[in-house]
Design an enzyme around this catalytic site. Structure first.
Site, mmCIF file in Angstrom:
data_model
loop_
_atom_site.group_PDB
_atom_site.id
_atom_site.type_symbol
_atom_site.label_atom_id
_atom_site.label_comp_id
_atom_site.label_asym_id
_atom_site.label_seq_id
_atom_site.Cartn_x
_atom_site.Cartn_y
_atom_site.Cartn_z
ATOM 1 N N LYS A 1 38.699 39.527 28.268
ATOM 2 C CA LYS A 1 38.960 40.965 28.117
ATOM 3 C C LYS A 1 37.670 41.684 27.713
ATOM 4 C CE LYS A 1 43.162 41.681 29.142
ATOM 5 N NZ LYS A 1 43.117 40.562 30.020
ATOM 6 N N ASN B 1 43.179 47.370 53.885
ATOM 7 C CA ASN B 1 42.993 46.524 52.700
ATOM 8 C C ASN B 1 43.060 45.083 53.176
ATOM 9 O OD1 ASN B 1 42.945 45.320 50.167
ATOM 10 N ND2 ASN B 1 45.159 45.514 49.934
ATOM 11 N N GLY B 2 42.027 44.304 52.856
ATOM 12 C CA GLY B 2 42.000 42.906 53.291
ATOM 13 C C GLY B 2 40.619 42.559 53.817
ATOM 14 N N ARG C 1 43.426 50.025 42.320
ATOM 15 C CA ARG C 1 43.234 48.915 43.255
ATOM 16 C C ARG C 1 41.800 48.820 43.771
ATOM 17 N NH1 ARG C 1 47.889 46.823 45.034
ATOM 18 N NH2 ARG C 1 46.785 45.926 46.783
ATOM 19 N N HIS D 1 28.600 19.876 21.071
ATOM 20 C CA HIS D 1 28.239 19.119 22.271
ATOM 21 C C HIS D 1 27.331 19.934 23.202
ATOM 22 C CE1 HIS D 1 30.938 15.991 20.993
ATOM 23 N NE2 HIS D 1 31.882 16.897 20.826
ATOM 24 N N LYS E 1 43.087 45.653 40.310
ATOM 25 C CA LYS E 1 44.244 45.068 39.635
ATOM 26 C C LYS E 1 44.868 43.906 40.393
ATOM 27 C CE LYS E 1 47.854 45.696 36.535
ATOM 28 N NZ LYS E 1 47.184 44.944 35.464
ATOM 29 N N GLU F 1 35.026 41.731 30.580
ATOM 30 C CA GLU F 1 35.505 42.493 31.731
ATOM 31 C C GLU F 1 35.451 43.997 31.475
ATOM 32 O OE1 GLU F 1 39.951 41.744 31.880
ATOM 33 O OE2 GLU F 1 39.752 42.703 33.821
ATOM 34 N N TRP G 1 37.495 49.004 47.337
ATOM 35 C CA TRP G 1 36.832 47.972 46.534
ATOM 36 C C TRP G 1 36.035 47.156 47.545
ATOM 37 C CZ3 TRP G 1 36.617 42.637 46.234
ATOM 38 C CH2 TRP G 1 36.135 42.104 45.028
ATOM 39 N N GLU H 1 41.040 34.334 26.315
ATOM 40 C CA GLU H 1 41.530 35.656 26.704
ATOM 41 C C GLU H 1 40.687 36.754 26.043
ATOM 42 O OE1 GLU H 1 43.230 36.651 28.991
ATOM 43 O OE2 GLU H 1 44.038 38.600 28.465
ATOM 44 N N CYS I 1 42.088 47.201 47.931
ATOM 45 C CA CYS I 1 41.882 48.624 48.108
ATOM 46 C C CYS I 1 43.253 49.280 48.036
ATOM 47 C CB CYS I 1 41.261 48.908 49.467
ATOM 48 S SG CYS I 1 39.721 48.024 49.712
#
Ligand code: F6R
Length: 527
Positions: free
Chosen positions: A424, A90-91, A27, A443, A522, A427, A66, A420, A2
């Protein structure tokens, strides 16, 4: 994950609130709020929230959320106010349920945060530092806190395992989870250490147990924190990749090069940084073993050296894994964009990434910088050649993906690009996209391929001939194959820029905000 901002001083509170909240919005962005003697909070985007705010008193504390504990709702948004205490957090607090049971309060939210406010209210003493001294050890978990107590002109703060900084100005002070939240007003800051707490006033800051503190000065380019003419931070940062090549390659890696050449090293990283770990492995052939940070504790043996890659230097999974490796006696090298981060403080050697501030949630220029570090490590500093490759990636026409199933494939180092590219893409667009090593398709995954499938195929020089065989195999199953073609010289760098643009373009086309993908943030400071 956050964002926190608190301010005390003579400036217009509304101006600072607006700037600070926008700056830390990356954040977390599912709800927002502030306390300035009045408690104002709601779900939704910062911009929509700010439209309704007409004036803000000083001091204030504010927050972008968040969600961890409790759904996205106005009640669960921060600040939380219990009795005389309002705070933002935050946490995560692991023992919040047990703590709640012992306290005589009616709970308004489902969060783990409200209990901190309740504890501070319950043990509220005249000298509030004593209250903090008593309450903080009761909390099991992680926290960055900014606190206002009714009738008290200070902003109190406390930090453990998630970032919190003080911004030190002339006749004004800030507390925030990121430098960018106060950089237009002051470039002097103090990064708080774990376990520290204290308060700020207009002309004073106190950190319990730390005296004669000299603030550090941020010398970087603050313009990086603004979008300028670009529609999104992500696009701006994608374009900045052309300029960062020389600055990233200017970093002296001679000391760590020797360690990489002679030692066996476990690499610990998450997400995009984990992909960079594999790039390093494929490119250099060094005796290194990439691990996903959150899995490393289950796989670790007796490492002598670990190399942690984290652009933020604050990813809790990476930090915890590093701490555990240290306990086993490992020495730590880290590669981070923030040399004053928690990770850097834990490390024996810190290599600065030197990519400049990155605001977009999706890592772009920091990823390229991580790849360039691998080149630097093997003494490859062809700045001109690399810049040309980046330029090719910026200029190449994009193709359009339209099918419900999307796969990214490649062999060897191209598989790193596939991983990657898929990360990307999913997301930013919220469309499932998976990566496989091209040779692995037969396979199992091959049964998924049909005419409803788009395939992005990376065809760089490593393993190309066999990759082409695999490409024909998926084509023969009806899949719509898009080849990513660039000249061989630094193919991987061109393709990296290309895959970032591909994800950005599709996100924008499909109405998603590339700077703020849903459910993400982030720096990931919760497990
Ligand atoms: C994806 C992305 C994330 C981060 C991951 C690790 O675009 O940015 O996957 O790479 O959260 O972050 P750092 O490098 O800060 O440890």
């Amino acid at each position: 994950m956050c964002g926190i901002i608190g301010y005390i001083g003579d400036r217009d509170g509304l101006e600072i609130l607006k700037y600070g909240l926008k700056a830390v919005e990356y954040r977390g962005y599912d709800s927002v709020g502030y306390y300035d003697g009045r408690l104002v909070k709601d779900v939704g985007k910062v911009d929509d929230f700010l439209k309704k705010v007409k004036d803000v008193k000083v001091p204030f504390i504010a927050h972008t959320r968040w969600a961890t504990h409790g759904k996205v709702s106005a009640e669960n948004a921060h600040p939380h106010k219990v009795g005389k205490i309002a705070l933002v957090h935050n946490g995560t607090i692991e023992n919040y349920k047990a703590l709640k049971e012992k306290l005589p309060y009616e709970w308004k939210s489902e969060t783990d945060t409200e209990v901190i406010a309740a504890l501070l209210d319950y043990y509220n003493e005249e000298d509030f530092l004593k209250t903090l001294e008593k309450v903080l050890p009761m909390l099991k978990g992680t926290y960055a806190l900014a606190i206002i107590r009714e009738g008290d002109p200070r902003i109190y703060f406390a930090k453990k395992d998630t970032p919190l900084l003080l911004g030190i100005g002339e006749g004004e002070n800030f507390v925030a989870s990121d430098l960018v939240a106060f950089l237009p007003y002051t470039n002097r800051y103090i990064r708080l250490e774990d376990g520290e707490y204290g308060y700020i006033e207009r002309d004073k800051y106190v950190i319990k147990g730390r005296e004669n503190i000299r603030p550090q000065t941020f010398e970087g380019d603050i313009k990086a924190a603004f979008k300028g003419e670009f529609p999104t931070f992500m696009l701006k940062e994608i374009h900045e990749q052309l300029d960062i090549v020389p600055q990233v390659l200017s970093v002296d890696v001679s000391e760590v090069r020797e360690i990489f050449q002679t030692q066996e090293i476990d690499i610990i990283a998450a997400g995009t940084s984990y992909h960079a770990a594999w790039y390093l492995r494929y490119l250099t052939g060094f005796n290194v073993h990439p691990y996903v940070a959150s899995e490393y504790p289950y796989l670790m043996r007796e490492p002598k050296w670990v190399f942690a890659i984290s652009q933020s230097g604050e990813t809790i999974d990476t930090i915890k894994a590093v701490k555990q490796a240290k306990q086993k006696g490992a020495k730590v090298i880290s590669l981070t964009n923030y040399v004053s981060s928690t990770l850097a403080a834990l490390s024996d050697y810190v290599v600065p990434l030197n990519a400049g501030i990155e605001i977009g949630v999706a890592a772009t220029k920091t990823f390229l910088a991580q790849l360039l570090f691998a080149h630097n490590l093997i003494g490859d500093k062809d700045i001109k050649g690399m810049k040309e490759a980046v330029r090719r990636g910026l200029e190449a026409p994009l193709f359009e993906l339209t099918k419900p199933k999307i796969f990214f494939l490649g062999r060897g180092i191209n598989y790193v690009l596939a991983m990657e590219g898929a990360l990307k893409f999913k997301e930013l667009t919220y469309v499932p996209a998976e990566a496989f090593p091209a040779g692995e398709m037969k396979h199992g995954p091959l049964s998924l391929f049909d005419k409803d499938t788009d395939v992005v195929f990376f065809l760089g020089p490593q393993g190309r001939e066999l990759a082409k065989v695999n490409m024909e195999e998926v084509r023969a199953r009806g899949a719509n194959v898009h080849e990513v073609i660039f000249p061989d010289k630094y193919y991987e760098l061109s393709a990296t820029v290309f895959l970032q643009r591909l994800a950005h373009e599709h996100a924008v086309r499909w109405g998603k905000d590339p700077d703020k993908p849903r459910h993400l943030a982030k720096s990931v400071t919760v497990e």
